[in-house]
Design a protein around this motif. Structure first.
Motif, PDB file in Angstrom:
ATOM      1  N   TRP B 402      32.603  28.909 -42.692  1.00 58.41           N
ATOM      2  CA  TRP B 402      31.844  28.402 -41.561  1.00 58.41           C
ATOM      3  C   TRP B 402      32.595  27.264 -40.877  1.00 58.41           C
ATOM      4  CZ3 TRP B 402      29.154  23.915 -40.133  1.00 58.41           C
ATOM      5  CH2 TRP B 402      28.159  24.066 -39.169  1.00 58.41           C
ATOM      6  N   LEU B 405      35.603  28.585 -39.001  1.00 53.85           N
ATOM      7  CA  LEU B 405      35.249  29.260 -37.755  1.00 53.85           C
ATOM      8  C   LEU B 405      34.841  28.243 -36.693  1.00 53.85           C
ATOM      9  CD1 LEU B 405      33.413  32.430 -38.995  1.00 53.85           C
ATOM     10  CD2 LEU B 405      35.616  32.254 -37.896  1.00 53.85           C
ATOM     11  N   GLN B 406      34.162  27.190 -37.129  1.00 51.48           N
ATOM     12  CA  GLN B 406      33.824  26.139 -36.167  1.00 51.48           C
ATOM     13  C   GLN B 406      35.087  25.558 -35.554  1.00 51.48           C
ATOM     14  OE1 GLN B 406      31.045  25.542 -35.031  1.00 51.48           O
ATOM     15  NE2 GLN B 406      29.627  26.407 -36.489  1.00 51.48           N
ATOM     16  N   LEU B 409      36.307  27.885 -32.995  1.00 47.89           N
ATOM     17  CA  LEU B 409      35.472  28.062 -31.809  1.00 47.89           C
ATOM     18  C   LEU B 409      35.565  26.900 -30.860  1.00 47.89           C
ATOM     19  CD1 LEU B 409      32.153  29.682 -32.902  1.00 47.89           C
ATOM     20  CD2 LEU B 409      33.836  30.499 -31.310  1.00 47.89           C
ATOM     21  N   PHE B 410      35.796  25.729 -31.400  1.00 44.36           N
ATOM     22  CA  PHE B 410      35.786  24.588 -30.500  1.00 44.36           C
ATOM     23  C   PHE B 410      37.186  24.109 -30.215  1.00 44.36           C
ATOM     24  CE2 PHE B 410      31.565  24.752 -32.314  1.00 44.36           C
ATOM     25  CZ  PHE B 410      30.935  25.053 -31.128  1.00 44.36           C
ATOM     26  N   PHE B 512      21.799  18.390 -43.352  1.00 45.31           N
ATOM     27  CA  PHE B 512      22.419  19.258 -42.357  1.00 45.31           C
ATOM     28  C   PHE B 512      23.915  19.030 -42.292  1.00 45.31           C
ATOM     29  CE2 PHE B 512      18.083  19.159 -40.768  1.00 45.31           C
ATOM     30  CZ  PHE B 512      17.881  20.519 -40.609  1.00 45.31           C
ATOM     31  N   SER B 518      25.079  17.966 -33.893  1.00 45.01           N
ATOM     32  CA  SER B 518      24.088  18.959 -34.305  1.00 45.01           C
ATOM     33  C   SER B 518      23.714  19.863 -33.134  1.00 45.01           C
ATOM     34  CB  SER B 518      22.862  18.285 -34.888  1.00 45.01           C
ATOM     35  OG  SER B 518      22.137  17.684 -33.848  1.00 45.01           O
ATOM     36  N   GLU B 519      24.026  19.422 -31.906  1.00 47.01           N
ATOM     37  CA  GLU B 519      23.803  20.290 -30.766  1.00 47.01           C
ATOM     38  C   GLU B 519      24.754  21.482 -30.806  1.00 47.01           C
ATOM     39  OE1 GLU B 519      22.012  20.517 -27.438  1.00 47.01           O
ATOM     40  OE2 GLU B 519      20.766  19.954 -29.135  1.00 47.01           O
ATOM     41  N   ARG B 520      25.968  21.221 -31.259  1.00 45.35           N
ATOM     42  CA  ARG B 520      26.984  22.259 -31.210  1.00 45.35           C
ATOM     43  C   ARG B 520      26.826  23.257 -32.343  1.00 45.35           C
ATOM     44  NH1 ARG B 520      32.958  20.521 -29.467  1.00 45.35           N
ATOM     45  NH2 ARG B 520      32.633  21.082 -27.309  1.00 45.35           N
ATOM     46  N   ALA B 521      26.601  22.740 -33.523  1.00 44.91           N
ATOM     47  CA  ALA B 521      26.477  23.651 -34.650  1.00 44.91           C
ATOM     48  C   ALA B 521      25.898  22.889 -35.809  1.00 44.91           C
ATOM     49  CB  ALA B 521      27.848  24.186 -35.035  1.00 44.91           C
ATOM     50  N   SER B 522      24.983  23.513 -36.491  1.00 48.52           N
ATOM     51  CA  SER B 522      24.509  22.880 -37.714  1.00 48.52           C
ATOM     52  C   SER B 522      24.131  23.973 -38.702  1.00 48.52           C
ATOM     53  CB  SER B 522      23.302  21.993 -37.426  1.00 48.52           C
ATOM     54  OG  SER B 522      22.221  22.778 -36.985  1.00 48.52           O
ATOM     55  N   TYR B 523      24.234  23.617 -39.950  1.00 43.63           N
ATOM     56  CA  TYR B 523      23.940  24.571 -41.011  1.00 43.63           C
ATOM     57  C   TYR B 523      23.394  23.793 -42.188  1.00 43.63           C
ATOM     58  CZ  TYR B 523      25.068  27.486 -45.084  1.00 43.63           C
ATOM     59  OH  TYR B 523      25.031  28.177 -46.267  1.00 43.63           O
ATOM     60  N   SER B 524      22.299  24.241 -42.719  1.00 41.83           N
ATOM     61  CA  SER B 524      21.733  23.547 -43.859  1.00 41.83           C
ATOM     62  C   SER B 524      21.505  24.541 -44.989  1.00 41.83           C
ATOM     63  CB  SER B 524      20.416  22.888 -43.466  1.00 41.83           C
ATOM     64  OG  SER B 524      19.729  22.537 -44.632  1.00 41.83           O
ATOM     65  N   LEU B 527      18.040  24.188 -46.850  1.00 37.40           N
ATOM     66  CA  LEU B 527      16.915  24.726 -46.100  1.00 37.40           C
ATOM     67  C   LEU B 527      16.997  26.249 -46.062  1.00 37.40           C
ATOM     68  CD1 LEU B 527      14.755  23.029 -44.857  1.00 37.40           C
ATOM     69  CD2 LEU B 527      15.839  23.301 -42.641  1.00 37.40           C
ATOM     70  N   PHE B 528      18.208  26.729 -45.873  1.00 36.77           N
ATOM     71  CA  PHE B 528      18.461  28.163 -45.851  1.00 36.77           C
ATOM     72  C   PHE B 528      17.918  28.797 -47.120  1.00 36.77           C
ATOM     73  CE2 PHE B 528      20.824  31.962 -46.605  1.00 36.77           C
ATOM     74  CZ  PHE B 528      21.188  32.450 -45.366  1.00 36.77           C
TER      75      PHE B 528
END
Lengths: 215, 657, 315
Positions: B402, B405-406, B409-410, B512, B518-524, B527-528
């Motif tokens: 992840w 890939l981030q 992507l950016f 997170f 966190s606007e661009r990408a977040s993953y928890s 929580l998942f």
């Protein structure tokens, strides 16, 4: 807004080029060619209306009549008469052809960069795509073995060239355009005659029969 | 008394050597070596990991040993501390496991114990080294000790051959590294190298040498050939150690050279590493899908993972060359995280294959199957490892993928148009590799542990013992925890990126993961997992509450076919067939198909590396011809040799004159 | 995490889970109409689920616990997928937990889980189905990611809610790269949901099936959960498609009116999409299984092209 619309049409053209690259059925290939002509027509109209270049309307009409009506009609007729309506081409490995296509897109865009810097048209962003369309059609001609699909490749290459001309300099002078259109038309007619000759000789339209030398 | 972490680590490494010697001396008492020496080594691993974790800043140490006027220099900074942490954590699991695993090695336990612990110490010193001399000595010690470990069963010709290839490649790499150190302006300690300013040409030369040297050890294409030979040959804990940790020392070395020792950065170095990494990853994934030997499959999967690590490294180097340090930090964090993850899941899977091998005596996927019933411990931990390596959330493999890939992507407009367009294509290839890993892991797990036993004897397979379970449990819980709590690792990695790039990821909250914003990408992951688990359990309870939990056992339905046996299952070759067909040009396929009239039909398919044919066999041919030539000179008669001496002497005298 | 966010989240989740079989029923019904059949009615999936839940489960005698656990895991992960794809509103609490990449991860998790379960019994069909499913997924997952990446590049975010908010922007903007992404997405949708031309959901012919081959050994409540999960998956895919290519009308802020407005629009879009799906399935024929890699590879490359076009045209 118009710029965005032109971009969209350009990418549809690219999409169609790729679709042609990966299409096996000859009939669908002609339909794709027709849609390509239609897109080209729309594109020319949009450019004409935004830039106010009156002669572009004429060339748009020329595109419409020649590439959307006459040529597809000739091709469809030819397919029916040659009885190759359901012919399926044996393409080897479509994904790798498409990979090559992607490489072509990257290369042609980078080649077109200096031209787009020079051009002052609103369509300069699409020059790369136009170039890619030309090269992709060439690639399509390379990968095909049937005579008809090669002709379609040739025609769609001409479409790409036309698109490139409209996006760099808002089209060629009318005389040139008319000449090219006539050339294409005559070319297709002559090739049609050839097809019948080839088929009579070999009972097939596969070009690999031409590889054999006459004994 | 105030003990520095670096001293503790050196102490632990020395302890390993001592333990090795003790093990050698007490080679007769298998029980003692197994249940005292190996666990002590495991504990030392934990000490290394803990001291590395708690170390701060840069610590150096100069030893009394070494050549006259050339003492050994040690240095512990954030980068080496991180890799020592990987080493220590993996060693704890693998050594505990080894305590149980080597129970059948009655004869060689002493030598194995020595080689194994020297191997550990050598890897520690490679990472701690702060001068070329210590580095090369430990590097060679690492190569040699692992060579002896690979050839533990040296009576089998195949294993001898694997060992030979391994040794050859290790030395090619070592020579290249030696040349690299030579090209660093004639300096000897790393400190002096940091200060040297090389010209562009010299730096490029040095970089290429280092890339070759470290790449040979890491298993980079096309120098990977030793890896699928050596890993299956070695005993499983050793394969785990080599794959999980030793390959990382090469990554460590490359990072050290690229980001620390060479002050210069050219953008195309990063591109080169990235491209090689992509090819390696794709190649490894495709080849692991067609293997029929479970350890070979995992070895190719290591090639793939090293490829992914190189991709991250290359991306980071590209960003750094263009002074985009925060993105370079992101890519580097992803790279290092993947190194840590790979140490956990690959070691775990190799250990699992070890247990399977012990229980069944089979490495061939075609003769395994259904082991989940007899070996539940191994099977469930292997499931965790397989899911993690396939990059599935919420396990650890997904986190590093992840992050990587981030980073892809950016990529905000690199100042190079070709490069800019290659980046999305590279991301696509990376994603494809990730998906292929899933394919491979379903094949591996499904064929080894699920289905029916393909051989009768598998029904008597025994599960792993206590020590083995402890090791497996440690590594598999590592996979889960690293997946669920990435925050702690990333927080720790901030020290490394600070040190190497002067930039760090913005600190996130523990719940997170948001590397940019966190606007661009977040993953928890937590929580998942909570949501998925909650939904799963809730559905289970609801079904039980409103309906029932009645179960009837019967023969499988199988579309109504009455005859049903284990040979009707998909074979490993069958499972790999689609991949073999898609990537046909990659392979050199030898296939044997039975005719319809065979009474005892046999099918075999062998997919080989084309690189052998294209790259190595020509060299081998040249070497052989040269050897033939020299063979002619070598007559075996003493008179002839004396004559050679005589002629040489005369010629030399003539020249000198 | 606002209270309203949590509310919309839970509401969307329950609504999705409950009406997902309805979409499946609608697609089947449309297909029946198109093929001049009467059809079983759009509530048929519910009747089927009810029947299956009531039955006793018959399980092969050598099934491991993994086999029995997988349907629940499958359902749980599809619930998560359904809750992070914005269908009604973009103010979702869970959406921060998983972004577009994690969404592909969830689908991969579900795919690998069901493939492993298929191999568990050790029948010829189970293994074959698992292999084919993984083959389709091997190319479909990257293709899906490429589509999502194209959208993320446009919105500069991988968060699904941000993507949808950007795309559903008030004034209309045309993104040419989405044309490529759209084609790729359609192909992925067909392949991932076991639809023609890659798989045939109605087929029980042993040699051609993929998804059905994997779940051959399941019965009763386990089968019901799997069927339900696959209808949620179809629903999730269709809503992703709607969110990416026709996001207009989704409730963007925390207001009740927006939500009330969004629901009928969503239903309308679903009806159209379902009909379109049925139409595609009617006019296309199932491909040979060996053509599937080519089909998926084409989808993947179209996705890559979408990303490239984004860089080419800067939009």
């Amino acid at each position: 807004m118009a710029g965005q619309f032109i971009n969209l049409l350009a990418s549809i053209l690219l999409l169609l080029a790729f679709a042609m690259l990966s299409q096996r059925r000859i009939k669908l290939l002609v339909s794709l060619f027709m849609i390509q002509g239609l897109t080209l027509f729309t594109n020319t109209i949009v450019i004409a209306s935004t830039t106010g270049q009156a002669h572009l309307y004429y060339s748009a009409l020329l595109t419409l009549s020649l590439k959307v009506v006459i040529l597809p009609w000739i091709l469809f007729r030819m397919i029916r008469q040659l009885n190759v309506e359901w012919d399926v081409e044996t393409l080897i490995n479509i994904p790798s052809t498409m990979l090559a296509g992607i490489a072509i897109v990257i290369v042609s865009f980078n080649l077109a960069l200096p031209i787009s810097h020079l051009a002052g048209t609103i369509t300069r962003g699409t020059i790369g795509i136009a170039m890619a369309c030309v090269l992709l059609s060439l690639l399509m001609m390379i990968t095909r073995s049937k005579a008809i699909s090669q002709v379609i490749g040739f025609l769609s290459m001409e479409n790409g060239l036309f698109f490139a001309a409209t996006s760099t300099t808002y089209g060629m002078p009318m005389v040139v355009e008319l000449g090219v259109a006539l050339d294409v038309l005559v070319g297709v007619l002559i090739l049609g005659v050839f097809f019948f000759q080839i088929r009579e000789k070999f009972e097939s339209l596969d070009l690999k029969h031409l590889e054999k030398k006459e004994e | 008394m105030n003990v520095q972490p670096i001293e503790l680590i050196i102490l632990a490494a020395v302890l390993w050597i001592v333990l090795g010697l003790v093990g050698l001396a007490a080679g007769k008492h298998v029980g003692f070596v197994r249940s005292i020496v190996f666990p002590l080594g495991a504990a030392a691993g934990l000490v290394v990991a803990a001291s590395a974790y708690f170390s701060t800043g840069i610590e150096t140490e100069i030893s009394l040993l070494g050549l006259p006027d050339l003492p050994f220099h040690f240095r512990l900074d954030a980068l080496s501390a991180f890799f020592l942490m990987i080493l220590g954590l993996a060693v704890f699991g693998i050594s505990s496991y080894s305590a149980g695993y080597f129970r059948n090695e009655k004869e060689h336990i002493g030598t194995i114990c020595l080689e194994y612990h020297v191997f550990l110490a050598a890897m520690t010193f490679v990472i701690l080294a702060d001068d070329a001399f210590l580095f090369m000595v430990s590097w060679e010690a690492m190569a040699l000790s692992s060579y002896f470990l690979v050839t533990t069963d040296h009576r089998i010709a195949e294993i001898r051959r694997a060992g030979f290839i391994y040794l050859l490649m290790a030395h090619l790499g070592a020579i290249s590294l030696l040349l690299f150190f030579g090209s660093m302006g004639g300096n000897y300690s790393f400190d002096a190298m940091r200060g040297t300013h090389l010209s562009g040409m010299q730096a490029t030369f040095a970089f290429l040498l280092a890339l070759f040297g470290f790449g040979a050890k890491a298993g980079m294409l096309p120098l990977h050939v030793w890896l699928p030979e050596a890993h299956p040959a070695a005993p499983s804990p050793v394969s785990a150690m080599m794959s999980g940790v030793m390959l990382k020392t090469a990554v460590y070395g490359l990072i050290r050279v690229l980001f620390d020792l060479l002050h210069l950065q050219l953008w195309w170095w990063g591109v080169l590493i990235l491209a090689i990494g992509l090819l390696t990853a794709l190649f490894g994934a495709v080849f692991s899908a067609v293997q029929s030997d479970m350890k070979r499959l995992l070895a190719y999967s290591s090639v793939e993972n090293i490829g992914i690590v190189f991709v991250g490294l290359g991306l980071s180097a590209i960003f750094r060359a263009y002074a985009m340090n925060s993105l370079a930090a992101l890519a580097l964090v992803a790279t290092l995280y993947h190194c840590l993850n790979h140490a956990f899941f690959k070691s775990l899977l190799f250990l699992c294959t070890g247990s399977v091998l012990h229980a069944t005596g089979e490495r061939n996927l075609g003769k395994l199957g259904g082991l989940i019933h007899n070996m539940p411990w191994v099977a469930w931990t292997a499931l965790i490892g397989s899911l993690a390596i396939a990059g599935l959330p919420p396990l650890n493999g997904f986190v590093s993928e992840w992050l990587l890939l981030q980073a892809f992507l950016f990529t905000p407009g690199l100042p190079h148009s070709y490069l800019n367009m290659m980046i999305p294509v590279a991301a696509a290839a990376l994603v494809l590799t990730g998906a292929a890993a899933g394919y491979v892991m379903v094949k591996f797990y499904g064929i080894v542990f699920l289905g029916q036993p393909r051989e009768e004897k598998l029904r008597e397979a025994k599960s792993a013992g206590g020590w083995e379970r402890a090791g497996l449990l440690w590594l598999s819980s590592g996979c889960i925890l690293l997946g669920l709590f990435p925050f702690f690792v990333i927080d720790h990695l901030a020290g490394v990126t600070d040190f190497l790039l002067g930039s760090r990821l913005p600190s996130a909250d523990w719940l997170f993961l948001a590397p940019i914003s966190s606007e661009r990408a977040s993953y928890s992951p937590i929580l998942f997992m909570i949501v998925t688990l909650f939904a799963t359990v809730l559905v289970f309870l609801l079904v039980r509450r409103f309906y029932h939990g009645r179960v009837r056992r019967a023969m499988p339905w199988n579309c109504g076919y009455p005859v049903w046996n284990a040979r009707m299952q998909d074979t490993s070759e069958g499972f790999g067939q689609p991949i073999r067909q898609i990537f046909d040009p990659f392979f050199r396929i030898g296939r044997e198909l039975p005719s319809p009239f065979d009474t005892a039909p046999k099918y075999s398919a062998k997919s080989e590396d084309r690189i052998w044919l294209w790259l190595y066999l020509p060299f081998a041919g040249i070497a052989e011809r040269l050897a033939d030539f020299f063979g002619k000179i070598q007559q075996g008669r003493i008179l002839v040799y004396l004559m050679y001496n005589f002629v040489t002497l005369i010629i030399l005298l003539l020249i000198v004159q | 995490m606002s209270a309203f966010g949590l509310f919309t989240q839970l509401m969307q989740l329950f609504l999705t889970v409950l009406i997902a079989p309805l979409l499946m029923g609608w697609v089947n019904q449309c297909r029946s109409w198109l093929q001049n059949r009467k059809g079983a009615g759009i509530d048929q999936p519910y009747r089927k689920l009810g029947k299956l839940f009531k039955k006793d489960a018959v399980i092969a005698k050598n099934a491991s616990p993994l086999f029995r656990g997988v349907p629940y895991v499958l359902f749980g992960s599809m619930c998560l997928a359904a809750s992070i794809v914005p269908s009604l509103a973009t103010d979702l609490s869970f959406s921060k937990a998983a972004d577009a990449i994690a969404l592909a991860g969830i689908f991969a998790l579900a795919r690998i889980a069901i493939s492993l379960a298929a191999m568990d019994i050790g029948t010829a069909f189970g293994g074959m189905g698992a292999r084919r499913e993984m083959l389709v997924g091997f190319l479909a997952e990257p293709a899906l990611l490429m589509v999502l990446f194209t959208a993320s590049l446009i919105s500069q975010s991988t968060s699904l809610t941000v993507i949808v908010e950007t795309l559903a922007h008030r004034h209309v903007e045309i993104y040419p790269s989405m044309a490529f992404a759209g084609i790729a997405f359609l192909m992925v949708l067909l392949a991932e949901n076991a639809r023609i031309p890659v798989d045939n959901p109605a087929s029980h012919l042993e040699l051609t099936m993929i998804h059905e081959a994997m779940i051959l050994e399941y019965s009763a409540r386990h089968l019901a959960l799997i069927e339900w999960a696959s209808s949620i998956k179809l629903f999730a895919y269709v809503t992703i498609g709607i969110a990416l290519f026709a996001p207009w009308g989704i409730a963007q802020s925390a207001d009740w009116a927006g939500m009330a407005f969004a629901l009928p629009i969503l239903i309308l879009k679903l009806l159209v999409a379902g009909f379109g799906l049925a139409l595609i399935e009617t006019v296309l024929a199932k491909q040979r299984i060996f053509r599937a890699p080519e089909f998926m590879g084409t989808a993947f490359l179209f996705g890559v092209l979408g990303m490239l076009v984004h860089f080419l045209l800067g939009a």
